[in-house]
Design an enzyme around this catalytic site. Structure first.
Site, mmCIF file in Angstrom:
data_model
loop_
_atom_site.group_PDB
_atom_site.id
_atom_site.type_symbol
_atom_site.label_atom_id
_atom_site.label_comp_id
_atom_site.label_asym_id
_atom_site.label_seq_id
_atom_site.Cartn_x
_atom_site.Cartn_y
_atom_site.Cartn_z
ATOM 1 N N LYS A 188 0.623 -1.219 0.005
ATOM 2 C CA LYS A 188 0.000 0.039 0.094
ATOM 3 C C LYS A 188 0.856 1.177 -0.015
ATOM 4 O O LYS A 188 1.996 0.945 -0.095
ATOM 5 C CB LYS A 188 -0.922 -0.034 1.442
ATOM 6 C CG LYS A 188 -1.697 -1.044 1.287
ATOM 7 C CD LYS A 188 -2.877 -1.460 0.375
ATOM 8 C CE LYS A 188 -3.443 -2.708 0.169
ATOM 9 N NZ LYS A 188 -4.201 -3.308 1.020
HETATM 10 C C1 LIG Z 1 -5.338 -4.453 1.462
HETATM 11 C C2 LIG Z 1 -6.771 -4.545 1.564
HETATM 12 C C3 LIG Z 1 -7.554 -4.604 2.756
HETATM 13 C C4 LIG Z 1 -7.025 -5.373 4.131
HETATM 14 O O1 LIG Z 1 -5.720 -4.798 4.541
HETATM 15 P P1 LIG Z 1 -4.716 -5.686 5.552
HETATM 16 O O2 LIG Z 1 -3.872 -4.378 6.084
HETATM 17 O O3 LIG Z 1 -4.213 -6.485 4.329
HETATM 18 O O4 LIG Z 1 -5.686 -6.373 6.506
HETATM 19 C C5 LIG Z 1 -8.846 -4.391 2.647
HETATM 20 N N1 LIG Z 1 -9.426 -3.862 1.610
HETATM 21 C C6 LIG Z 1 -8.806 -3.715 0.333
HETATM 22 C C7 LIG Z 1 -9.257 -3.246 -0.852
HETATM 23 C C8 LIG Z 1 -7.303 -3.945 0.416
HETATM 24 O O5 LIG Z 1 -6.729 -3.718 -0.702
#
Ligand SMILES: *Cc1c(COP(=O)(O)O)cnc(C)c1O
Length: 390
Positions: A188
């Site tokens: 991210k």
């Molecule tokens: C990455 C992601 C999540 C969850 O995040 P984590 O930190 O991996 O638990 C939720 N929704 C979307 C759209 C994502 O890309």
């Protein structure tokens, strides 16, 4: 020869020497979890996104769980969730015994189709979880109008959209929503290794979110039921979890956040280069761009590819790119098609927009440390693989 080339994954963190120094310093401090670094990171997040409150939690999925808890989702409640997203956007509703109601998406952007959302509203609908897929904001103005009309809570899944803007509002400032969640997983925009947060403009929701990440415990005297509590006292008000983010992770997040605007700028430069380059490549269209009034955060850069037209398959393209040391990923398999959800009665064939998006999507490398030469290499490899059919 191609074995010598560095492998370019579809996404990757950018950790600097300053980040490393910050993490090393906190390891020698008094607090490894809780302590002053947690509110410091939350304050930095609030400034970055323009939110009144930010609550840091252990990951983005915990953030979604906390947001659904704060919205008081429970058995019998329905929550609208787009069919194209990561499974966590729907699972968070199930954690609380509610039902995610899948909504179709626009075939060229993968964003929630608001006409379909309106068709699926019933007397049980309690909330909607729009996803800013790839970092492109959903149409929050239109969505919040629908939500207001039907009394729905809006929880933005902004895991792809830290640093994005919808018109004049920063994603996460909650101008058009009750809460917005972020993830700080390494792919991210900023990372804390694992990590997440929920932002909100509501004091009441912020209190519920803070209790939820700490076993349901309240530690502020002014919020306790007991009159004149002793100094060591605490009260458990609800059933929460240990969803805290450590000081080590918060320090990394605070350090990373100082570079967020540069990250977004570089991601937009790379996207502009890809947009131009792929205009000249047959059978390839980039996923639909954001309108000029918005700022796309480009968490991902998906190509929509006509594999049949190019005389190949997605597996062939993935393999051909892997041979050329280029990583790809498919975001996402429609969630109603997952065995867990098809066992609950969902059918992927009921979501033609999601099917059309999924059939073509392939995310190619997009992260701020990609060099101009890397970006050119990706474009050449894609053109090469599609023209050779292997
Ligand atoms: C990455 C992601 C999540 C969850 O995040 P984590 O930190 O991996 O638990 C939720 N929704 C979307 C759209 C994502 O890309």
């Amino acid at each position: 020869m191609s074995e010598q080339l560095p492998f370019l994954p579809y996404g990757k963190q950018a950790v600097s020497e300053d980040d490393v120094a910050a993490v090393c310093a906190v390891l020698k401090s008094d607090y490894l979890t809780t302590g002053p670094e947690v509110p410091r990171f939350e304050g930095a997040l609030c400034s970055a996104i323009g939110a009144a409150h930010s609550v840091a939690v252990s990951n983005g999925t915990a953030a979604l769980h906390a947001a659904c808890f704060a919205a008081e989702i429970g058995p019998g409640d329905e929550v609208l969730v787009p069919a194209i997203t990561f499974v966590a956007s729907a699972n968070c509703v199930r954690y609380l015994g509610g039902e995610p109601i899948f909504v179709d998406v626009h075939p060229d952007s993968g964003l929630i189709d608001l006409d379909d959302a309106q068709r699926k509203i019933t007397s049980k609908t309690k909330a909607v979880i729009p996803v800013h897929l790839n970092g492109r904001p959903a149409d929050l103005d239109a969505l919040s109008a629908i939500a207001q009309k039907h009394g729905l809570t809006v929880i933005e899944d902004a895991a792809h959209a830290l640093g994005a803007k919808y018109r004049d509002s920063r994603i996460g400032d909650c101008t058009y929503s009750d809460m917005a969640i972020f993830s700080f997983h390494p792919v991210k925009h900023i990372t804390t290794a694992e990590g997440g947060s929920i932002s909100t403009g509501s004091d009441v929701l912020a209190t519920r979110l803070r209790q939820f990440r700490d076993h349901g415990i309240e530690r502020r005297f002014e919020h306790m039921r007991l009159e004149s509590p002793p100094s060591w006292y605490y009260e458990q008000h609800t059933l929460g979890f240990n969803y805290r983010l450590s000081a080590i992770q918060c320090v990394l997040g605070t350090s990373q956040l100082t570079r967020l605007s540069g990250f977004i700028e570089r991601r937009n430069q790379i996207a502009a280069f890809y947009d131009r380059a792929f205009e000249g490549v047959s059978y390839v269209t980039p996923a639909e761009r954001a309108p000029a009034t918005d700022l796309h955060a480009y968490h991902l850069y998906p190509l929509l590819i006509d594999y049949d037209g190019a005389g190949t398959t997605r597996e062939g393209v993935v393999a051909g790119l892997r041979e050329r040391r280029i990583g790809t990923q498919v975001h996402y398999i429609p969630v109603p098609a997952q065995p867990y959800y098809s066992a609950r009665g969902w059918k992927a064939s009921d979501f033609p927009g999601a099917a059309a998006y999924y059939a073509r999507a392939l995310s190619i490398p997009m992260y701020p440390t990609l060099s101009d030469d890397d970006v050119k290499r990706v474009v050449e490899a894609v053109s090469d693989v599609l023209s050779s059919g292997t």
